[in-house]
Design an enzyme around this catalytic site. Structure first.
Site, short mmCIF file in Angstrom:
data_model
loop_
_atom_site.label_atom_id
_atom_site.label_comp_id
_atom_site.label_asym_id
_atom_site.label_seq_id
_atom_site.Cartn_x
_atom_site.Cartn_y
_atom_site.Cartn_z
N GLU A 88 -40.19 -5.36 -25.03
CA GLU A 88 -40.09 -3.91 -25.09
C GLU A 88 -41.41 -3.33 -25.57
O GLU A 88 -42.07 -3.89 -26.45
CB GLU A 88 -38.98 -3.46 -26.06
N HIS A 130 -38.71 -8.31 -33.83
CA HIS A 130 -39.27 -6.97 -33.65
C HIS A 130 -40.48 -6.74 -34.55
O HIS A 130 -40.61 -7.36 -35.60
CB HIS A 130 -38.21 -5.91 -34.02
#
Length: 322
Positions: free
Chosen positions: A108, A39
């Site tokens: 994402e 991330h």
């Protein structure tokens, strides 16, 4: 129980040194494998972290000797060019002496927006993922790769340090199209929900007999109310579903989107407390859906070592005795 039980290095909730410390302990207490999230932002500001997963993996490869490592998952189409991913994965496979698996997904918005390339439709993202996997496979095969594709340009790329066995590639799925892509290109399935239809679709498109890896958040604490509170504060985002979670751009967006999620809603979806039977039941749902491997996520970056002690004494024996 036939399911392999793994441990998740959740980069959104702990710093890099702590993540390595935790996976060393996970190896010691007997987890079958480990995975790490990749991330650039936490889901919620309350989680508070986002170190670079690949540096963590390199350190983990040197600090451990047995436990397999895996990205869960890396997007090879926005922040990273697929040729760079191939080099990183080959190097990790060498550092870990064959313990690395490369988990890939279509990404994402939360993480990929930082490079300023916009956020296209899911169909385009999957097209880019398929092209990226083909490039990575070609580089794993050795030799020089030049490719002028619809989404990526590769000009004379080559991996000079290749392992004898390339890292197996996993592809994350959430629906029919991603399952078909994974069936064609993946060595293993990656999913976050115990849905047998995902496994069945993967099998129909060429995945039969290959590993299927899932992930399950839990929140261990000797006080259940404390566990529910922490799970709500840090993991209420997970109730949004993939179609929502892949689109939101910032932690503030997830905070707003989950403003109406109650602690009791989270407690219904996530095992909380210190009753191993609740985790055994949740794990069984994945096993019954056809998953072969399941990575547990302990919620709370500062709660990993108490969880790992409980896993050693109570949870792992309960899971293996089922």
């Amino acid at each position: 129980m036939t399911t392999n039980i793994g441990y998740t290095m959740m980069t959104e909730q702990a710093g890099p040194r702590e993540l390595v410390e935790h996976v060393v302990e996970a190896e010691r207490v007997g987890f079958d494998f480990s995975v790490v999230s990749d991330h650039s932002f936490p889901w919620l500001a309350e989680q508070g972290h986002a170190p670079y997963a690949w540096s963590v993996l390199g350190a983990a490869a040197q600090a451990t000797s047995r436990i397999p490592l895996m990205t869960y998952v890396t997007c090879p189409t926005f922040r990273y060019h697929p040729a760079v991913i191939a080099q990183k994965a080959a190097t990790l496979q060498l550092l870990s002496e064959g313990r690395f698996r490369l988990g890939l997904g279509s990404g994402e918005n939360l993480n990929e927006h930082i490079v300023g390339e916009g956020w296209p439709s899911a169909r385009v993202r999957l097209d880019k993922l398929e092209e990226a996997v083909e490039i990575i496979r070609a580089l794993f095969d050795g030799g020089t790769v030049t490719r002028h594709g619809q989404h990526f340009q590769v000009d004379g790329a080559r991996l000079w340090d290749l392992p004898d066995r390339p890292p197996p590639i996993g592809i994350a799925v959430s629906g029919p199209r991603s399952c078909a892509l994974a069936g064609r290109h993946a060595d293993l399935l990656v999913a976050t929900e115990p849905k047998s239809e995902l496994v069945d679709a993967f099998d129909r498109h060429g995945g039969a007999g290959k590993p299927r890896i899932g992930q399950l958040p839990i929140c261990y604490d000797t006080d259940r109310d404390t566990a529910v509170k922490r799970a709500h504060e840090q993991f209420r985002w997970s109730l949004g579903g993939w179609r929502v979670n892949s689109e939101l751009p910032l932690p503030e967006s997830f905070d707003q989107a989950t403003a109406q999620v109650r602690p009791e809603d989270v407690a219904e979806a996530i095992p909380c407390g210190d009753d191993p039977s609740a985790v055994v039941e949740a794990v069984a749902a994945y096993e019954e859906a056809g998953f072969t491997d399941l990575a547990l996520v302990q919620i709370g970056g500062d709660q990993q070592l108490p969880f790992l002690r409980w896993a050693e004494s109570t949870l792992l024996p309960a899971l293996r005795e089922r």
